[in-house]
Design a protein around this motif. Sequence first.
Motif, mmCIF file in Angstrom:
data_model
loop_
_atom_site.group_PDB
_atom_site.id
_atom_site.type_symbol
_atom_site.label_atom_id
_atom_site.label_comp_id
_atom_site.label_asym_id
_atom_site.label_seq_id
_atom_site.Cartn_x
_atom_site.Cartn_y
_atom_site.Cartn_z
ATOM 1 N N HIS A 1 -81.849 -29.001 34.856
ATOM 2 C CA HIS A 1 -83.032 -29.777 34.474
ATOM 3 C C HIS A 1 -83.905 -28.975 33.500
ATOM 4 N N HIS B 1 -84.894 -29.675 29.430
ATOM 5 C CA HIS B 1 -86.242 -29.698 28.846
ATOM 6 C C HIS B 1 -86.363 -28.729 27.674
ATOM 7 N N CYS C 1 -92.565 -35.965 32.953
ATOM 8 C CA CYS C 1 -91.235 -35.815 33.569
ATOM 9 C C CYS C 1 -91.154 -36.573 34.882
ATOM 10 N N GLY C 2 -89.954 -37.035 35.229
ATOM 11 C CA GLY C 2 -89.747 -37.821 36.442
ATOM 12 C C GLY C 2 -89.616 -36.994 37.707
HETATM 13 ZN ZN LIG Z 1 -87.649 -33.636 33.499
#
Ligand SMILES: [Zn+2]
Length: 156
Positions: A49, A53, A119-120
């Motif tokens: 992750h 980014h 961001c999720g």
């Molecule tokens: Zn993210």
Amino acid sequence: MEKIKSFQVDHRKLDKGIYISRIDGDIVTYDLRFCKPNSGTVLDNVTMHTIEHMLATFLRNSEFKDDIIYFGPMGCQTGFYLLVRGSVMGNDVLALVKTVLKQTTEHTGEVFGASEIECGNYRTLELESAKRACGEYLEILNGVNDIVDYNYVNSR
Ligand SMILES: [Zn+2]
């Protein structure tokens, strides 16, 4: 069902490295293989992750930013897909990937996009593990002179 292109490469023959996975018209999909498939080693979600980014941001701020279509992780956790316009030569893509990896290893401060707004799942980001994985992958790419495609991988 028709077997999709990414299932047609013999994953036993893939090693850590960078490959051309497929070409769709003007778009070339590169396979950035951080881990050897089925070797027992995969990237954990936090590392994957964070690399997403960092590399997405550096790629989209690079000299080829207008030619970057997509960058994102593989579900198998062994690497990433990078989609680039075909007008960018393979050796430029290789140099670009090395540059953004180096930028990530040298980054200090916040992970890009590390907020609830951007961001999720912003809590699952951690720079140090991403820096380590990018540094190790950069070492691999320093031994790569040209990018081969999946047909070549199957034939060897
Ligand atoms: Zn993210």
